[in-house]
Design a protein around this motif. Sequence first.
Motif, PDB file in Angstrom:
ATOM      1  N   PRO A  44       0.821  -1.372   0.321  1.00  0.00           N
ATOM      2  CA  PRO A  44      -0.387  -0.421  -0.526  1.00  0.00           C
ATOM      3  C   PRO A  44       0.484   1.057   0.182  1.00  0.00           C
ATOM      4  O   PRO A  44       0.289   2.111  -0.536  1.00  0.00           O
ATOM      5  CB  PRO A  44      -1.220  -0.322   1.587  1.00  0.00           C
ATOM      6  CG  PRO A  44      -0.276  -0.839   1.683  1.00  0.00           C
ATOM      7  CD  PRO A  44       0.626  -1.864   1.421  1.00  0.00           C
ATOM      8  N   SER A  45       2.299   0.937  -0.017  1.00  0.00           N
ATOM      9  CA  SER A  45       3.146   2.087   0.464  1.00  0.00           C
ATOM     10  C   SER A  45       2.959   3.450  -1.442  1.00  0.00           C
ATOM     11  O   SER A  45       2.596   2.662  -2.361  1.00  0.00           O
ATOM     12  CB  SER A  45       4.065   1.850   0.069  1.00  0.00           C
ATOM     13  OG  SER A  45       5.055   2.983  -0.352  1.00  0.00           O
ATOM     14  N   ARG A  46       2.804   4.415  -0.825  1.00  0.00           N
ATOM     15  CA  ARG A  46       3.348   5.045  -2.317  1.00  0.00           C
ATOM     16  C   ARG A  46       4.006   5.130  -2.927  1.00  0.00           C
ATOM     17  O   ARG A  46       4.862   5.579  -4.123  1.00  0.00           O
ATOM     18  CB  ARG A  46       2.808   7.262  -1.408  1.00  0.00           C
ATOM     19  CG  ARG A  46       1.919   6.776  -1.116  1.00  0.00           C
ATOM     20  CD  ARG A  46       0.119   6.447  -1.695  1.00  0.00           C
ATOM     21  NE  ARG A  46      -0.458   8.205  -3.106  1.00  0.00           N
ATOM     22  CZ  ARG A  46      -1.226   7.221  -3.731  1.00  0.00           C
ATOM     23  NH1 ARG A  46      -1.281   6.541  -4.193  1.00  0.00           N
ATOM     24  NH2 ARG A  46      -1.020   7.711  -5.137  1.00  0.00           N
ATOM     25  N   ALA A  47       4.730   4.416  -2.775  1.00  0.00           N
ATOM     26  CA  ALA A  47       6.445   4.409  -3.490  1.00  0.00           C
ATOM     27  C   ALA A  47       6.019   4.329  -5.071  1.00  0.00           C
ATOM     28  O   ALA A  47       5.363   2.845  -5.357  1.00  0.00           O
ATOM     29  CB  ALA A  47       7.418   3.136  -2.992  1.00  0.00           C
ATOM     30  N   GLU A  48       6.399   4.853  -5.741  1.00  0.00           N
ATOM     31  CA  GLU A  48       6.384   4.242  -7.670  1.00  0.00           C
ATOM     32  C   GLU A  48       6.908   2.646  -7.608  1.00  0.00           C
ATOM     33  O   GLU A  48       7.840   2.321  -7.644  1.00  0.00           O
ATOM     34  CB  GLU A  48       7.157   5.151  -8.218  1.00  0.00           C
ATOM     35  CG  GLU A  48       6.824   4.985  -9.753  1.00  0.00           C
ATOM     36  CD  GLU A  48       7.828   5.787 -10.581  1.00  0.00           C
ATOM     37  OE1 GLU A  48       7.336   7.265 -10.825  1.00  0.00           O
ATOM     38  OE2 GLU A  48       9.160   5.771 -11.376  1.00  0.00           O
ATOM     39  N   GLY A  95      10.202  12.204 -23.593  1.00  0.00           N
ATOM     40  CA  GLY A  95       8.780  12.350 -23.708  1.00  0.00           C
ATOM     41  C   GLY A  95       8.153  12.609 -22.659  1.00  0.00           C
ATOM     42  O   GLY A  95       8.303  12.486 -21.445  1.00  0.00           O
ATOM     43  N   THR A  96       6.522  12.318 -22.923  1.00  0.00           N
ATOM     44  CA  THR A  96       5.814  12.170 -21.761  1.00  0.00           C
ATOM     45  C   THR A  96       6.082  10.986 -20.812  1.00  0.00           C
ATOM     46  O   THR A  96       7.118   9.524 -21.282  1.00  0.00           O
ATOM     47  CB  THR A  96       4.325  12.458 -21.549  1.00  0.00           C
ATOM     48  OG1 THR A  96       3.165  13.474 -20.613  1.00  0.00           O
ATOM     49  CG2 THR A  96       4.040  11.024 -23.179  1.00  0.00           C
ATOM     50  N   HIS A  97       4.895  10.734 -19.631  1.00  0.00           N
ATOM     51  CA  HIS A  97       5.489   9.140 -18.489  1.00  0.00           C
ATOM     52  C   HIS A  97       3.707   8.945 -18.012  1.00  0.00           C
ATOM     53  O   HIS A  97       3.174   9.753 -17.642  1.00  0.00           O
ATOM     54  CB  HIS A  97       6.586   9.138 -17.909  1.00  0.00           C
ATOM     55  CG  HIS A  97       6.752  10.038 -17.057  1.00  0.00           C
ATOM     56  ND1 HIS A  97       7.356  11.170 -16.756  1.00  0.00           N
ATOM     57  CD2 HIS A  97       6.260  10.816 -15.608  1.00  0.00           C
ATOM     58  CE1 HIS A  97       7.274  11.991 -15.644  1.00  0.00           C
ATOM     59  NE2 HIS A  97       6.444  11.330 -15.185  1.00  0.00           N
ATOM     60  N   VAL A  98       3.985   7.941 -17.724  1.00  0.00           N
ATOM     61  CA  VAL A  98       2.486   7.753 -16.616  1.00  0.00           C
ATOM     62  C   VAL A  98       3.203   6.340 -15.415  1.00  0.00           C
ATOM     63  O   VAL A  98       3.336   5.650 -15.549  1.00  0.00           O
ATOM     64  CB  VAL A  98       1.817   7.260 -17.158  1.00  0.00           C
ATOM     65  CG1 VAL A  98       1.589   5.337 -18.766  1.00  0.00           C
ATOM     66  CG2 VAL A  98       0.491   6.470 -17.051  1.00  0.00           C
ATOM     67  N   ALA A  99       2.636   6.894 -14.042  1.00  0.00           N
ATOM     68  CA  ALA A  99       3.167   5.614 -13.620  1.00  0.00           C
ATOM     69  C   ALA A  99       2.588   5.467 -12.627  1.00  0.00           C
ATOM     70  O   ALA A  99       1.207   5.672 -12.331  1.00  0.00           O
ATOM     71  CB  ALA A  99       4.989   6.941 -12.733  1.00  0.00           C
ATOM     72  N   PHE A 100       2.513   4.475 -11.899  1.00  0.00           N
ATOM     73  CA  PHE A 100       1.494   4.091 -10.687  1.00  0.00           C
ATOM     74  C   PHE A 100       2.609   3.530  -9.428  1.00  0.00           C
ATOM     75  O   PHE A 100       3.983   3.089  -9.473  1.00  0.00           O
ATOM     76  CB  PHE A 100       1.201   2.378 -11.368  1.00  0.00           C
ATOM     77  CG  PHE A 100       0.084   2.564  -9.698  1.00  0.00           C
ATOM     78  CD1 PHE A 100      -1.499   2.791  -9.863  1.00  0.00           C
ATOM     79  CD2 PHE A 100       0.131   1.484  -8.744  1.00  0.00           C
ATOM     80  CE1 PHE A 100      -2.426   2.552  -9.320  1.00  0.00           C
ATOM     81  CE2 PHE A 100      -0.754   1.395  -7.880  1.00  0.00           C
ATOM     82  CZ  PHE A 100      -1.994   1.973  -8.130  1.00  0.00           C
ATOM     83  N   PRO A 101       2.051   4.308  -8.224  1.00  0.00           N
ATOM     84  CA  PRO A 101       0.487   5.107  -8.482  1.00  0.00           C
ATOM     85  C   PRO A 101       1.115   6.526  -8.838  1.00  0.00           C
ATOM     86  O   PRO A 101       1.966   6.818  -8.903  1.00  0.00           O
ATOM     87  CB  PRO A 101       0.375   5.242  -6.899  1.00  0.00           C
ATOM     88  CG  PRO A 101       1.523   4.634  -6.096  1.00  0.00           C
ATOM     89  CD  PRO A 101       2.670   3.906  -6.786  1.00  0.00           C
ATOM     90  N   ALA A 102       0.015   7.444  -9.295  1.00  0.00           N
ATOM     91  CA  ALA A 102       0.363   8.671  -9.925  1.00  0.00           C
ATOM     92  C   ALA A 102       1.466   9.372  -8.788  1.00  0.00           C
ATOM     93  O   ALA A 102       0.819   9.647  -7.386  1.00  0.00           O
ATOM     94  CB  ALA A 102      -0.634   8.589 -10.481  1.00  0.00           C
TER      95      ALA A 102
END
Length: 150
Positions: free
Chosen positions: A130-134, A143-150
């Motif tokens: 449940p950590s907010r660490a990527e 360019g752009t990127h998308v990660a989880f969690p955002a």
Amino acid sequence: MPEDRGDEFTPHTCVGQPFADIGRTGRMAILGFGEPVSWEAPSGAGSLTGSRYALHVSCPFRVTQGTRIVVGSEDLRRAGGASFDRGAAALDGYLARVAPLVEAVRVAPTGDLRIDIQHGIAVEVFPATPSRAEAWRLLERFGTHVAFPA
């Protein structure tokens, strides 16, 4: 996670792109998708080449083909990553010969990511804390990127 909407960059952008390579830096796996691109090294030490898209994975994952696990995150922890390196080298050789294309991408609200690739290959990424660490990041070089969690 948003669905693919035209020009918006999402993991679905990889559909139709070749699964080109797999490697690592430390305990982070890097999976390459798309055609090769080149850029100047930030240190000025010449040019570098890599896939147009890169998936950086810091959480549990595996690459399967059919019913066999080819390589996975646990391999990064064994013998200093040597098990991962052997599996990645074998997979890279196979990818160079067959150039399989991404057929589908699914992303769950929990960050689970599944990439279905020709020849029965699948990449499965599953954040396990449940950590907010990527847990993972998909980027387009420069360019752009998308990660989880955002």
